[in-house]
Design an enzyme around this catalytic site. Structure first.
Site, PDB file in Angstrom:
ATOM      1  CG  ASP A  71      75.539  29.067  22.107  1.00 10.15           C
ATOM      2  OD1 ASP A  71      75.562  29.584  22.962  1.00 10.15           O
ATOM      3  OD2 ASP A  71      76.414  29.207  20.927  1.00 10.15           O
ATOM      4  CG  ASP A 156      63.278  39.345  23.517  1.00  3.35           C
ATOM      5  OD1 ASP A 156      63.612  38.937  22.507  1.00  3.35           O
ATOM      6  OD2 ASP A 156      62.927  38.605  24.625  1.00  3.35           O
ATOM      7  NE  ARG A 182      66.070  29.933  24.435  1.00  2.28           N
ATOM      8  CZ  ARG A 182      65.999  31.338  23.936  1.00  2.28           C
ATOM      9  NH1 ARG A 182      65.101  32.205  24.075  1.00  2.28           N
ATOM     10  NH2 ARG A 182      67.162  31.670  23.665  1.00  2.28           N
TER      11      ARG A 182
HETATM   12  P1  ITT Z   1      73.640  30.415  28.973  1.00  2.00           P
HETATM   13  O1  ITT Z   1      74.894  30.122  27.945  1.00  2.00           O
HETATM   14  O2  ITT Z   1      73.656  30.073  30.325  1.00  2.00           O
HETATM   15  O3  ITT Z   1      72.556  29.732  28.389  1.00  2.00           O
HETATM   16  P2  ITT Z   1      73.578  32.973  27.772  1.00  2.00           P
HETATM   17  O4  ITT Z   1      72.929  34.197  28.059  1.00  2.00           O
HETATM   18  O5  ITT Z   1      75.196  33.138  27.853  1.00  2.00           O
HETATM   19  O6  ITT Z   1      73.284  31.888  28.738  1.00  2.00           O
HETATM   20  P3  ITT Z   1      74.090  32.365  25.165  1.00  2.00           P
HETATM   21  O7  ITT Z   1      75.645  31.944  25.321  1.00  2.00           O
HETATM   22  O8  ITT Z   1      73.444  31.356  24.105  1.00  2.00           O
HETATM   23  O9  ITT Z   1      73.351  32.315  26.445  1.00  2.00           O
HETATM   24  O10 ITT Z   1      73.782  33.711  24.391  1.00  2.00           O
HETATM   25  C1  ITT Z   1      72.704  34.086  23.857  1.00  2.00           C
HETATM   26  C2  ITT Z   1      72.892  35.373  23.463  1.00  2.00           C
HETATM   27  O11 ITT Z   1      71.698  35.800  22.624  1.00  2.00           O
HETATM   28  C3  ITT Z   1      72.303  36.536  24.783  1.00  2.00           C
HETATM   29  O12 ITT Z   1      73.132  37.619  24.623  1.00  2.00           O
HETATM   30  C4  ITT Z   1      70.887  36.640  24.820  1.00  2.00           C
HETATM   31  O13 ITT Z   1      70.545  37.639  25.564  1.00  2.00           O
HETATM   32  C5  ITT Z   1      70.867  36.629  23.264  1.00  2.00           C
HETATM   33  N1  ITT Z   1      69.330  35.839  23.024  1.00  2.00           N
HETATM   34  C6  ITT Z   1      69.100  34.592  23.004  1.00  2.00           C
HETATM   35  N2  ITT Z   1      67.961  34.207  22.714  1.00  2.00           N
HETATM   36  C7  ITT Z   1      67.249  35.420  22.859  1.00  2.00           C
HETATM   37  C8  ITT Z   1      65.800  35.905  22.992  1.00  2.00           C
HETATM   38  O14 ITT Z   1      64.866  34.829  22.855  1.00  2.00           O
HETATM   39  N3  ITT Z   1      65.497  37.081  22.924  1.00  2.00           N
HETATM   40  C9  ITT Z   1      66.609  37.942  23.302  1.00  2.00           C
HETATM   41  N4  ITT Z   1      67.681  37.805  23.177  1.00  2.00           N
HETATM   42  C10 ITT Z   1      68.188  36.435  22.947  1.00  2.00           C
END
Ligand code: ITT
Length: 197
Positions: A71, A156, A182
């Site tokens: 998350d 990003d 990550r």
């Molecule tokens: P899963 O729960 O299936 O893993 P998700 O996209 O819903 O997918 P999250 O609930 O963890 O994942 O939400 C993460 C949010 O943060 C989501 O809007 C991503 O686009 C953003 N995010 C996370 N890591 C990122 C990264 O490395 N670069 C850009 N945005 C990121």
């Protein structure tokens, strides 16, 4: 070390990063693409840790495989840490990357303080629900005023990395993986795995 691991995310950007960073380990990697019938759980946790655990346990039970879930979120100092745990749904229920970016840029429009960070919590669960590991990684940056670059996913293009001196939208996958939240969490996890091999 685990012999088999499912990268339990529905986010293709995340999945690609995990696959790339784990590909040289002696672990048989699986993804949720192999389980098209599994729907996403509701992320009811109040913290990244609670949601990472919830997702890892949920997917491990349904795939009957050890699962890694993350998350992650973006935290802006000027917004007291928002969007934080709500990062994925910042612009509402049917949020897209585009609508989330628009809302955040609008909320931050008059903020001079642009400090922000990406945070990632990774949890690994066994099918019976036992959490094997939980690790965290952080990456510091500044929130840009507009999108720069088209690489990566999510936020990003509006995240300027203090270490790379460029936006994540301009970075190659290799550059992002050298400093990202990550990647840092995953490095900690791999260290733990290697120590307890
Ligand atoms: P899963 O729960 O299936 O893993 P998700 O996209 O819903 O997918 P999250 O609930 O963890 O994942 O939400 C993460 C949010 O943060 C989501 O809007 C991503 O686009 C953003 N995010 C996370 N890591 C990122 C990264 O490395 N670069 C850009 N945005 C990121």
């Amino acid at each position: 070390m685990l012999r088999q691991l499912c990268i339990a995310t529905k986010n293709e950007g995340k999945a690609a990063e995990f696959m790339e960073m784990l590909k040289n380990l002696p672990i048989e990697l699986h993804s949720l693409a192999e389980f098209p019938g599994i729907v996403e759980p509701e992320e009811t946790g109040k913290t990244l840790s609670a949601n990472a655990r919830l997702k890892a346990q949920y997917y491990a039970k349904l795939t009957n495989m050890p699962c890694l879930a993350d998350d992650s979120g973006l935290e802006c100092a000027a917004l007291n840490g928002a969007p934080g745990v709500l990062t994925a749904r910042y612009s509402g229920e049917n949020a897209t990357d585009k609508s989330n970016i628009e809302k955040l840029l609008s909320d931050m429009k008059f903020c001079i303080r642009r400090n922000c960070c990406f945070r990632c919590v990774i949890a690994v669960s066994l099918p019976e629900g036992k959490i094997l590991n939980e690790v965290e990684g952080i990456c510091d940056g500044l929130l840009l005023h507009e999108e720069v670059g088209t690489a990566g996913f999510g936020y990003d293009p509006i995240f300027w990395s203090k270490e790379l001196h460029m936006s994540f939208g301009e970075a190659t996958q290799e550059q992002k993986n050298a400093v990202s939240h990550r990647a840092r969490a995953l490095k900690r996890l791999i260290q733990i795995w290697k120590k307890h091999r």
